[in-house]
Design a protein around this motif. Structure first.
Motif, mmCIF file in Angstrom:
data_model
loop_
_atom_site.group_PDB
_atom_site.id
_atom_site.type_symbol
_atom_site.label_atom_id
_atom_site.label_comp_id
_atom_site.label_asym_id
_atom_site.label_seq_id
_atom_site.Cartn_x
_atom_site.Cartn_y
_atom_site.Cartn_z
ATOM 1 N N GLU A 24 41.872 47.357 34.982
ATOM 2 C CA GLU A 24 42.442 46.180 35.644
ATOM 3 C C GLU A 24 43.664 45.679 34.890
ATOM 4 O OE1 GLU A 24 39.406 43.253 36.091
ATOM 5 O OE2 GLU A 24 38.138 44.556 37.298
ATOM 6 N N ALA A 25 43.614 45.725 33.568
ATOM 7 C CA ALA A 25 44.749 45.283 32.765
ATOM 8 C C ALA A 25 45.955 46.193 33.001
ATOM 9 C CB ALA A 25 44.386 45.259 31.286
ATOM 10 N N GLN A 26 45.697 47.500 33.099
ATOM 11 C CA GLN A 26 46.794 48.431 33.370
ATOM 12 C C GLN A 26 47.400 48.160 34.741
ATOM 13 O OE1 GLN A 26 45.123 52.329 32.919
ATOM 14 N NE2 GLN A 26 45.868 52.545 30.809
ATOM 15 N N GLN A 27 46.547 47.884 35.711
ATOM 16 C CA GLN A 27 47.033 47.621 37.058
ATOM 17 C C GLN A 27 47.856 46.328 37.085
ATOM 18 O OE1 GLN A 27 43.962 47.365 40.004
ATOM 19 N NE2 GLN A 27 45.390 47.459 41.708
ATOM 20 N N GLN A 28 47.404 45.306 36.360
ATOM 21 C CA GLN A 28 48.156 44.053 36.307
ATOM 22 C C GLN A 28 49.492 44.252 35.604
ATOM 23 O OE1 GLN A 28 45.572 41.140 34.547
ATOM 24 N NE2 GLN A 28 44.427 40.801 36.436
ATOM 25 N N GLN A 29 49.511 45.095 34.572
ATOM 26 C CA GLN A 29 50.771 45.376 33.890
ATOM 27 C C GLN A 29 51.739 46.085 34.825
ATOM 28 O OE1 GLN A 29 49.731 47.568 30.364
ATOM 29 N NE2 GLN A 29 49.830 45.741 29.065
ATOM 30 N N LYS A 30 51.227 47.029 35.613
ATOM 31 C CA LYS A 30 52.085 47.741 36.561
ATOM 32 C C LYS A 30 52.630 46.777 37.614
ATOM 33 C CE LYS A 30 49.962 52.299 36.166
ATOM 34 N NZ LYS A 30 49.161 53.326 36.842
ATOM 35 N N GLN A 31 51.759 45.874 38.102
ATOM 36 C CA GLN A 31 52.213 44.901 39.093
ATOM 37 C C GLN A 31 53.240 43.953 38.488
ATOM 38 O OE1 GLN A 31 48.688 43.009 40.586
ATOM 39 N NE2 GLN A 31 48.273 44.618 42.083
ATOM 40 N N GLY A 32 53.018 43.551 37.237
ATOM 41 C CA GLY A 32 53.974 42.674 36.565
ATOM 42 C C GLY A 32 55.320 43.356 36.386
ATOM 43 N N ALA A 33 55.287 44.641 36.026
ATOM 44 C CA ALA A 33 56.534 45.387 35.856
ATOM 45 C C ALA A 33 57.244 45.550 37.195
ATOM 46 C CB ALA A 33 56.246 46.749 35.236
ATOM 47 N N MET A 34 56.467 45.778 38.248
ATOM 48 C CA MET A 34 57.071 45.915 39.574
ATOM 49 C C MET A 34 57.687 44.591 40.024
ATOM 50 S SD MET A 34 54.331 48.381 41.533
ATOM 51 C CE MET A 34 55.033 48.030 43.110
ATOM 52 N N LEU A 60 61.512 43.932 40.860
ATOM 53 C CA LEU A 60 61.880 43.363 42.153
ATOM 54 C C LEU A 60 62.742 42.111 41.974
ATOM 55 C CD1 LEU A 60 61.537 43.545 45.218
ATOM 56 C CD2 LEU A 60 59.508 42.117 44.991
ATOM 57 N N LYS A 61 62.368 41.270 41.013
ATOM 58 C CA LYS A 61 63.165 40.068 40.737
ATOM 59 C C LYS A 61 64.561 40.451 40.256
ATOM 60 C CE LYS A 61 59.311 37.038 39.500
ATOM 61 N NZ LYS A 61 58.672 36.308 38.391
ATOM 62 N N ALA A 62 64.634 41.448 39.384
ATOM 63 C CA ALA A 62 65.934 41.877 38.867
ATOM 64 C C ALA A 62 66.801 42.448 39.989
ATOM 65 C CB ALA A 62 65.741 42.916 37.762
ATOM 66 N N ALA A 63 66.202 43.235 40.866
ATOM 67 C CA ALA A 63 66.963 43.810 41.979
ATOM 68 C C ALA A 63 67.451 42.716 42.925
ATOM 69 C CB ALA A 63 66.101 44.818 42.732
#
Length: 156
Positions: free
Chosen positions: A27-37, A41-44
């Protein structure tokens, strides 16, 4: 032995869950991936918006330069009329703004005075009363000092 077998098959986040990507670590890995995405997305979005604003700014600058280039000869031809008219308009605007500001100030002073005189206790009325008392006290002190000097001068 049964407890060990149950833990390995997914009963409580054991070693088997970690191998399959389940449990808290997955779950932590999935949250990290979502946070990175989300960060990407914010940067784009920010880059797109910033680029659009930059292009729009450039277009407005180009339009302003073109309009100024076209309007300059007209301004030069009509400058003997436009400059005095602009000065007159500026003076009139300054007069109206000053008049309005002083009128509003006068109305607020009259309103404050009305409230003070009718006993409605407007803001800073206590300060005014204190200043009035201090002024009266100083006036009495000056009067007494003057009277004392007059008495000394007459006595000598």
């Amino acid at each position: 032995m049964a407890d060990h077998h149950r833990g390995a098959t997914g009963g409580g986040g054991g070693y088997g869950d970690l191998q399959r990507g389940g449990g808290m670590h997955g779950e932590a890995q999935q949250q990290q991936k979502q946070g990175a995405m989300m960060t990407a997305l914010k940067a784009a979005t920010a880059a797109t918006f910033g680029g659009s604003m930059l292009v729009l700014s450039g277009l407005i600058l180009a339009g302003t330069v073109i309009a100024l280039t076209v309007a300059t000869p007209v301004l030069v031809i009509f400058s003997p009329v436009l400059v005095p008219a602009a000065i007159a308009l500026a003076l009139m605007a300054a007069g109206f703004v000053t008049s309005g500001g002083l009128g509003v100030a006068a109305l607020s002073v009259f309103s404050w005075m009305y409230k003070y005189l009718t006993g409605k206790h407007p803001p800073a009325a206590d300060q005014l009363d204190h200043a009035k008392a201090r002024l009266a006290s100083k006036a009495r002190d000056v009067k007494d000092a003057a009277q004392h000097r007059i008495d000394q001068a007459q006595g000598s």
